[in-house]
Design an enzyme around this catalytic site. Structure first.
Site, PDB file in Angstrom:
ATOM      1  N   ARG A 142      31.868  35.264  43.104  1.00 23.40           N
ATOM      2  CA  ARG A 142      33.107  34.848  43.768  1.00 23.40           C
ATOM      3  C   ARG A 142      33.977  36.051  44.118  1.00 23.40           C
ATOM      4  NH1 ARG A 142      35.146  29.271  40.694  1.00 23.40           N
ATOM      5  NH2 ARG A 142      33.198  28.110  41.035  1.00 23.40           N
ATOM      6  N   GLN A 162      51.893  49.860  37.420  1.00 19.72           N
ATOM      7  CA  GLN A 162      52.005  48.610  36.674  1.00 19.72           C
ATOM      8  C   GLN A 162      53.457  48.172  36.521  1.00 19.72           C
ATOM      9  OE1 GLN A 162      48.913  47.302  36.039  1.00 19.72           O
ATOM     10  NE2 GLN A 162      50.065  45.406  35.714  1.00 19.72           N
ATOM     11  N   THR A 221      43.970  30.862  42.985  1.00 18.20           N
ATOM     12  CA  THR A 221      44.858  30.598  44.116  1.00 18.20           C
ATOM     13  C   THR A 221      44.371  29.403  44.930  1.00 18.20           C
ATOM     14  OG1 THR A 221      45.508  32.927  44.224  1.00 18.20           O
ATOM     15  CG2 THR A 221      45.890  31.587  46.187  1.00 18.20           C
ATOM     16  N   GLU A 224      51.706  34.939  44.227  1.00 19.76           N
ATOM     17  CA  GLU A 224      51.732  36.355  43.856  1.00 19.76           C
ATOM     18  C   GLU A 224      52.671  37.098  44.802  1.00 19.76           C
ATOM     19  OE1 GLU A 224      47.539  37.776  41.915  1.00 19.76           O
ATOM     20  OE2 GLU A 224      47.578  37.561  44.080  1.00 19.76           O
TER      21      GLU A 224
END
EC number: 2.7.1.21
Length: 376
Positions: A216, A125, A63, A83
């Site tokens: 990260r 999902q 991103t 997103e």
């Protein structure tokens, strides 16, 4: 000649690439297809569109890199499709991401059964995948053939997507299967729903050493997320298998012909980082197909039940046409941005299908971002 929004600014993105010394060096898994026609079809008179899907495991820096890249262009010639976080948290269901992580944690702690977890995960999902699938369907009528000339002019519009539908309909379900919280039957049900691959589908996967990736991911703050190292390993494995699968298929591999080379039902070991088109065609055992040699999918004679074999045919058909690129994230944010910019110079554009397609696509992308982006 009619003027389309974006034509007056179409060179801004291209100029940024040239100013950084980026050549048209191709780093995709498949060579650019040359389609020099002797006659110009009506479609070829239409403006061109570049679609870039930034995908791969969460937490690499996708991103941040994408936002830095988008900032290089003008508002008219490059549009970011984020997103759909608001859909996941509010519109489609309540706090879907948190529900997924909580369910996996409860399964890992023995508080719920694998069957109970699978029910929750499969439902969640579906919510994750819906915005991607429906947006792809709305976009599809505007996508024409690939602009195959290596001397194609800058696109009238560049769309940068935060993930392709295969993230929600293949990769994350497969990772949850490896985690024990989704059945292989459910994964193949999602595979059967993957939309047909549109021309000019450019997917950027990422490479980052695992220790750097963990660091990260630990530093980022996303609503509902937990630092799940097992899931991180699983999704890294799946995306590595995805890259191998595309190489395998584009190199002429046939899962039906090679199925007998798979033995047992063991999950493949952790592989290396995704690779470009260098080297020989991967073995079927190093592709996604190996995940589906599961007892639940096999008939008494050891063959796949036909319905599951048909799903694997769909998987092969969807993955084979994709143009896959690998971005090295083991560098500064600006370095990642510049590397991504260089990759775009070798990506495949498509012609749009109507004179009104460019403004319609712009409106679609901005509506998506406004209604479902994280800022809401």
């Amino acid at each position: 000649m009619a003027s389309y929004p974006g034509h007056q600014h179409a060179s801004a993105f291209d100029q940024a690439a040239r100013s950084r010394g980026h050549s048209n060096r191709r780093t995709a898994l498949r060579p650019r297809r040359q389609q020099e026609a002797t006659e110009v079809r009506p479609e070829q008179k239409m403006p061109t569109l570049l679609r870039v899907y930034i995908d791969g495991p969460h937490g690499m820096g996708k991103t941040t890199t994408t936002q830095l890249l988008v900032a290089l262009g003008s508002r008219d010639d490059i549009v970011y499709v984020p997103e759909p976080m608001t859909y996941w948290r509010v519109l489609g269901a309540s706090e879907t991401i948190a529900n997924i992580y909580t369910t996996q944690h409860r399964l890992d702690q023995g508080e719920i059964s694998a069957g109970d977890a699978a029910v929750v995960m499969t439902s969640a999902q579906i919510t994750i995948g819906m915005p991607y699938a429906v947006t792809d369907a709305v976009l599809a009528p505007h996508i024409g053939g690939e602009a195959g000339s290596s001397h194609a002019p800058p696109p009238a519009l560049t769309l940068i997507f935060d993930r392709h539908p295969i993230a929600a309909l293949l990769c994350y379900p497969a990772a949850r299967y490896l985690m024990g919280s989704m059945t292989p039957q459910a994964v193949l049900a999602f595979v059967a729903l993957i939309p047909p691959t549109l021309p000019g589908t450019n997917i950027v996967l990422g490479a980052l050493p695992e220790d750097r990736h963990i660091d990260r991911l630990a530093k980022r703050q996303r609503p509902g997320e937990r630092l799940d190292l097992a899931m991180l390993a699983a999704i890294r494995r799946v995306y590595g298998l995805l890259a191998n699968t595309v190489r395998y298929l584009q190199g002429g591999g046939s899962w039906r012909e090679d199925w007998g080379q798979l033995s047992g039902t063991a999950v493949p070991p952790q592989g290396a980082e995704p690779q470009s088109n260098a080297g020989p065609r991967p073995h079927i055992g190093d592709t996604l197909f190996t995940l589906f040699r599961a007892p639940e999918l096999l008939a008494p004679n050891g063959d796949l039940y036909n319905v599951f074999a048909w799903a694997l045919d769909v998987l092969a058909k969807r993955l084979r046409p994709m143009h896959v690129f690998i971005l090295d994230y083991d560098q500064s944010p600006a370095g990642c941005r510049d590397a991504l910019l260089q990759l775009t110079s070798g990506m495949i554009q498509t012609h749009v299908t109507t004179p009104g397609s460019i403004p319609t696509i712009c409106d679609l992308a901005r509506t998506f971002a406004r209604e479902m982006g994280e800022a809401n």
